[in-house]
Write a protein that holds these residues in place. Structure first.
Motif, short mmCIF file in Angstrom:
data_model
loop_
_atom_site.label_atom_id
_atom_site.label_comp_id
_atom_site.label_asym_id
_atom_site.label_seq_id
_atom_site.Cartn_x
_atom_site.Cartn_y
_atom_site.Cartn_z
N VAL A 64 109.74 29.10 9.60
CA VAL A 64 110.82 28.63 8.81
C VAL A 64 111.88 29.62 8.69
CG1 VAL A 64 111.73 27.02 7.13
CG2 VAL A 64 109.59 26.38 7.93
N GLU A 65 112.92 29.36 9.41
CA GLU A 65 113.80 30.75 9.11
C GLU A 65 113.32 32.07 9.39
OE1 GLU A 65 117.83 30.48 7.90
OE2 GLU A 65 116.76 28.65 9.16
N GLN B 41 107.04 33.27 8.98
CA GLN B 41 105.88 32.76 9.56
C GLN B 41 105.00 31.51 8.70
OE1 GLN B 41 102.55 35.41 10.52
NE2 GLN B 41 101.90 34.33 12.22
N VAL B 42 104.70 30.55 9.51
CA VAL B 42 103.97 29.53 8.61
C VAL B 42 102.48 29.42 9.24
CG1 VAL B 42 103.93 26.95 8.05
CG2 VAL B 42 106.16 28.46 7.69
N ARG B 43 101.63 29.44 8.45
CA ARG B 43 100.22 29.38 8.88
C ARG B 43 99.52 28.47 8.23
NH1 ARG B 43 99.27 35.55 8.15
NH2 ARG B 43 100.43 34.92 6.36
N SER B 44 100.13 27.75 7.08
CA SER B 44 99.41 26.85 6.44
C SER B 44 100.48 26.00 5.45
CB SER B 44 98.29 27.51 5.23
OG SER B 44 99.41 28.48 4.37
N ASN C 182 106.18 26.97 0.27
CA ASN C 182 107.06 28.07 -0.32
C ASN C 182 108.08 28.51 0.69
OD1 ASN C 182 105.64 29.03 -2.81
ND2 ASN C 182 103.96 28.70 -1.74
N ALA C 183 108.14 28.30 1.92
CA ALA C 183 109.38 28.55 2.92
C ALA C 183 110.27 27.67 2.37
CB ALA C 183 108.91 28.51 4.25
N LEU C 184 109.95 26.44 2.27
CA LEU C 184 110.88 25.42 2.02
C LEU C 184 111.54 25.45 0.65
CD1 LEU C 184 109.40 22.24 4.03
CD2 LEU C 184 111.38 23.93 4.74
N ASP C 185 110.80 25.85 -0.23
CA ASP C 185 110.87 25.76 -1.85
C ASP C 185 112.22 26.92 -1.90
OD1 ASP C 185 110.49 24.78 -4.22
OD2 ASP C 185 109.77 26.80 -4.99
N ARG C 186 112.49 27.62 -1.12
CA ARG C 186 113.50 28.71 -1.06
C ARG C 186 114.84 27.96 -0.84
NH1 ARG C 186 111.25 34.00 -0.49
NH2 ARG C 186 109.22 34.18 -0.01
N HIS C 187 114.93 26.93 -0.41
CA HIS C 187 116.17 26.19 -0.28
C HIS C 187 116.38 24.97 -1.03
CE1 HIS C 187 116.52 28.55 3.66
NE2 HIS C 187 115.22 28.71 3.51
N GLN C 188 117.55 24.52 -0.94
CA GLN C 188 118.01 23.21 -1.46
C GLN C 188 118.06 21.91 -0.63
OE1 GLN C 188 118.23 23.12 -4.90
NE2 GLN C 188 117.84 25.27 -5.02
N VAL D 160 112.61 18.04 -8.11
CA VAL D 160 113.04 17.72 -6.81
C VAL D 160 112.88 19.09 -5.80
CG1 VAL D 160 115.26 17.11 -5.60
CG2 VAL D 160 115.00 16.38 -7.76
N SER D 161 112.18 18.67 -4.75
CA SER D 161 111.82 19.86 -3.68
C SER D 161 112.55 19.36 -2.19
CB SER D 161 110.45 19.84 -3.59
OG SER D 161 109.69 19.91 -4.65
N ALA D 162 112.96 20.50 -1.68
CA ALA D 162 113.34 20.45 -0.47
C ALA D 162 112.20 20.04 0.83
CB ALA D 162 114.12 21.68 -0.04
N ALA D 163 112.54 19.19 1.50
CA ALA D 163 111.39 18.84 2.47
C ALA D 163 112.12 18.53 3.91
CB ALA D 163 110.67 17.57 1.90
#
Length: 366
Positions: free
Chosen positions: A322-323, A326-329, A335-341, A264-267
């Protein structure tokens, strides 16, 4: 000078066949070795022996088989695709290994104490190179219940460079082979088989070779701190630079797969264009293709790419952060979202018609 390459540590069919004679000789030699008095050994030697004897029963040999169908006769032939390692997760028969060890398999089996047990793939998370198997002792015709010894879970948050580590696996088909070394570096971000970066991988100089993939990396107390996954090598064999997936990913993902059959991943609740499409458009970030209804992205007002009544393509929002990260790809977004639930609320920074904007988005479960 040839450029070293990252390779996974799964044993090929040729390497496994080449190791059969050596494996038989090694097994005969080790089984006849006398029991030494540990008191005569150095403290570090005693520690190594104790950790191995306690942990080795938790390590298994994983076999990946394929099926070939003859186009003229339609007969099927089973063949060996590769082998790897794994470790016992619980007494219910769940085995953890690398996704690339069982990728593309028609049949999977697990060898424990020289007994071959059929297994099925419960689920996998390719982006973290993790897979969970379930062995079926009854299907193998075993009358006695299978006694399993689960691995002891550790923690990778307080690891130090120079710390002693032990790797147990099946390099070249030589099951339950022990190698030792130290943590050479921490925080290595390396692209895995799932084509996204696996962050914070543990680098070690403990010898890791083809067949070690999926085996445990242990600390000096025998606790799991990572899963051996890949090596950095010019030849495909160990050059003293190996990498392990941190145990924190295993702790989170494996129970999810056992319970639901998937990770389960955060999206955000959107789909995206491939990075190469975004680059050709001269953009820097992640371009939203579509926003799914009844998701956090839809509720926050994010826009996907659409077509006007006159047929003109109207580009969607381009996510650039995200938070505060920086998001370039897509790799960086994942990986930025995967830090969250799922359920967490994050601040998403994006470009719309050239203007930088931001929105609060409640994450959905993917």
């Amino acid at each position: 000078m040839r450029t070293p390459r990252i390779v996974t540590a799964r044993t090929s069919r040729r390497a496994l066949v080449a190791a059969v004679v050596a494996a038989a000789a090694l097994s005969a030699t080790s089984s006849n070795a006398p029991a030494d008095d540990l008191g005569e050994l150095l403290p570090d030697e005693r520690n190594t022996i104790e950790v191995f004897e306690k942990s080795a029963p938790s390590v298994v040999f994983v076999v990946n088989r394929g099926v070939h169908r003859d186009l003229f006769t339609w007969r099927t032939t089973e063949y060996l695709r590769g082998t790897g390692s794994g470790f016992v997760w619980d007494r219910q028969g769940h085995i953890v290994t690398n996704y690339h060890v069982i990728e593309g398999a028609s049949q999977v089996s697990v060898v424990i104490d020289e007994q071959d047990y059929p297994a099925r793939v419960l689920g996998a998370e390719p982006k973290r190179d993790i897979a969970v198997l379930a062995i079926d002792a009854a299907a193998a015709g075993r009358a006695r219940p299978l006694r399993l010894r689960p691995v002891v879970l550790g923690d990778d948050r307080n690891l130090r460079v120079g710390q002693k580590v032990l790797a147990i696996g099946s390099p070249f088909g030589l099951d339950r082979t022990l190698t030792t070394g130290v943590i050479s570096a921490l925080g290595r971000d390396i692209v895995g088989v799932g084509r996204v970066t696996i962050p914070d991988m543990i680098q070690t100089d403990a010898s890791i070779n083809p067949g070690n993939s999926g085996g445990p990396l242990l600390d000096s107390r025998g606790r799991l701190i990572g899963m051996n996954t890949m090596i950095y090598s010019k030849t495909g064999s160990s050059a003293g630079i190996g990498f392990a997936v941190p145990v924190r990913f295993i702790r989170r993902i494996v129970p999810q797969i056992i319970e639901t059959g998937r990770a389960v991943s955060a999206a955000l609740g959107a789909s995206y264009f491939d990075d190469d499409v975004v680059r050709r458009l001269g953009l820097n970030g992640v371009l939203i293709r579509r926003v799914y209804p009844d998701t956090g992205a839809a509720q926050a007002g994010l826009r996907g790419t659409r077509q006007s009544r006159r047929g003109r393509i109207l580009l969607g929002d381009v996510i650039v952060g995200v938070e505060g990260q920086q998001v370039r790809s897509y790799d960086e977004l994942y990986n930025a979202l995967d830090r969250h639930q799922p359920g967490d609320v994050v601040t998403v920074h994006y470009l719309r018609d050239g203007r930088r904007e931001k929105a609060k988005v409640r994450l959905s479960a993917l």
